[in-house]
Every structure is written in C-alpha cells, then in structure tokens.
Design an enzyme around this catalytic site. Structure first.
Site, mmCIF file in Angstrom:
data_model
loop_
_atom_site.group_PDB
_atom_site.id
_atom_site.type_symbol
_atom_site.label_atom_id
_atom_site.label_comp_id
_atom_site.label_asym_id
_atom_site.label_seq_id
_atom_site.Cartn_x
_atom_site.Cartn_y
_atom_site.Cartn_z
ATOM 1 N N HIS A 25 0.858 -1.191 0.000
ATOM 2 C CA HIS A 25 0.000 0.000 0.000
ATOM 3 C C HIS A 25 0.890 1.236 0.000
ATOM 4 C CE1 HIS A 25 -3.639 2.305 0.737
ATOM 5 N NE2 HIS A 25 -2.920 3.027 1.572
ATOM 6 N N GLU B 15 8.592 1.262 -2.853
ATOM 7 C CA GLU B 15 7.681 0.124 -3.086
ATOM 8 C C GLU B 15 8.391 -1.088 -3.662
ATOM 9 O OE1 GLU B 15 3.780 0.141 -4.868
ATOM 10 O OE2 GLU B 15 3.504 2.245 -4.331
#
Length: 196
Positions: free
Chosen positions: A110, A181
């Site tokens: 996320h 990420e």
C-alpha cells in the site's frame, strides 16, 4: 521453495520488481501463476515475457459478481498449489472465503504509511493526493497481511521518505514507487517466507 501467485490490475511495475527479485534469488520462492483483474493491464505482457501463466479474472465477466469472480480466482490458486499470494497493485477486494483459505498467506503493498491514508477509496494516486492535501511531511509504503477489513492487517514492513515542498501527487507517487515500493515488496516477501 514457496509457490507464489502475484495479482495485479495495471502496469505491473510491482509485479516486475517481484519477477526481478525472484530472478536474482532475493527470496526462496517461485512465481507459479499471475492473475489480473483487468484484461488491458500491461502486467499481462510482463507475465508473458517472464513465461509466467497469467489468468484474467475480471468482475464484468462474472456479471459484476465479486464472489463469482473470486471463486474463479480461488480455482486458479488451488490449481497451482499456491502458498503465498502477493497483491501488487491489485484493485479488487478479495472475498472472505479466499482470505479464509489462505490465512496469513496474502500480502499487499500500500502506498502510504499505514494506518494513515488506508481504507476504502485509498488506492493509487488518491493516496498521494490525500497525503499532500493533509500537509504530511513524510510518506512511504507499507506491506501488510490482508485481512477482512481493508488495509487493516498486521504490518510486515514499511519505509518512509520526505514529502518535498514541490511534490505533486504524481511526483510523490513515482518517488515512492521507485525508491520504496519495489525494493520493500521484495524484502517483505523474503521476510514472510523466512517466517521472521
């Protein structure tokens, strides 16, 4: 060696990071199948290039019925004896029966520092718009276990960076994607497989 499924909905850059991590031996696992919720997703091309089977399970093919789509998803996961499911930019919400079939074996990345900026509607660029609108000084990404409530599962790993004064939602999104990420997801997969 863990059998991994990667699920995605778009360009598949997180998926590519996992493929690259697998290829350099960053974790003791192998991607045995991928699933897209979107037949136009570029991630499908990434799967083809890597020789990974890819199935498209989009809700509209099942009359808009999420449960019917997820029964098809579960069939694919069982067919390939999947042990770990990685949601890498997957925009669908998995039905409870899928999560129940894979307890503590579904993880998601996320693009915020959960519990901030999570929950319904908080995905993609929406997250970064909200972070900037709130005047946050830091943002980042979180890998967490997927549970029945959206973005509420136990945090596995997270990493932060500074929100720059001239950041736009788009520049913040790109920096988090590239700097945090991609490596974080690969590290988290390794951590989950090692059970640490």
């Amino acid at each position: 060696m863990k059998k991994i499924a990667v699920m995605f909905s778009g360009g598949g850059t997180d998926f590519q990071a996992v493929i690259d991590g697998q290829n350099r031996g960053a974790f003791d696992g192998r991607i045995v199948v991928s699933i897209s919720s979107n037949d136009q997703a570029y991630g499908i091309e990434r799967a083809k290039a890597a020789g990974i089977p890819c199935y498209v399970c989009k809700r509209s093919d099942y009359g808009g019925d999420c449960a019917a789509r997820d029964r098809a998803v579960l069939d694919v996961l069982k067919k390939y004896d999947v042990e770990l499911i990685v949601l890498a930019g997957y925009l669908g919400i998995l039905s409870d029966f899928v999560l129940d079939a894979y307890p503590r074996a579904v993880i998601n990345i996320h693009p915020s520092l959960l519990p901030k900026f999570g929950g319904d509607g908080m995905y993609g660029i929406n997250v970064h718009r909200a972070v900037i609108a709130a005047g946050e000084k830091k943002s980042g990404a979180t890998v967490h276990y997927v549970v029945h409530d959206i973005d509420a599962g136990e945090i596995i790993m997270q990493r932060a960076l500074d929100v720059l004064e001239d950041d736009t939602p788009e520049t913040l999104q790109q920096r988090i994607l590239n700097e945090i990420e991609h490596p974080l997801l690969v590290e988290a997969i390794d951590k989950v497989i090692r059970g640490s």
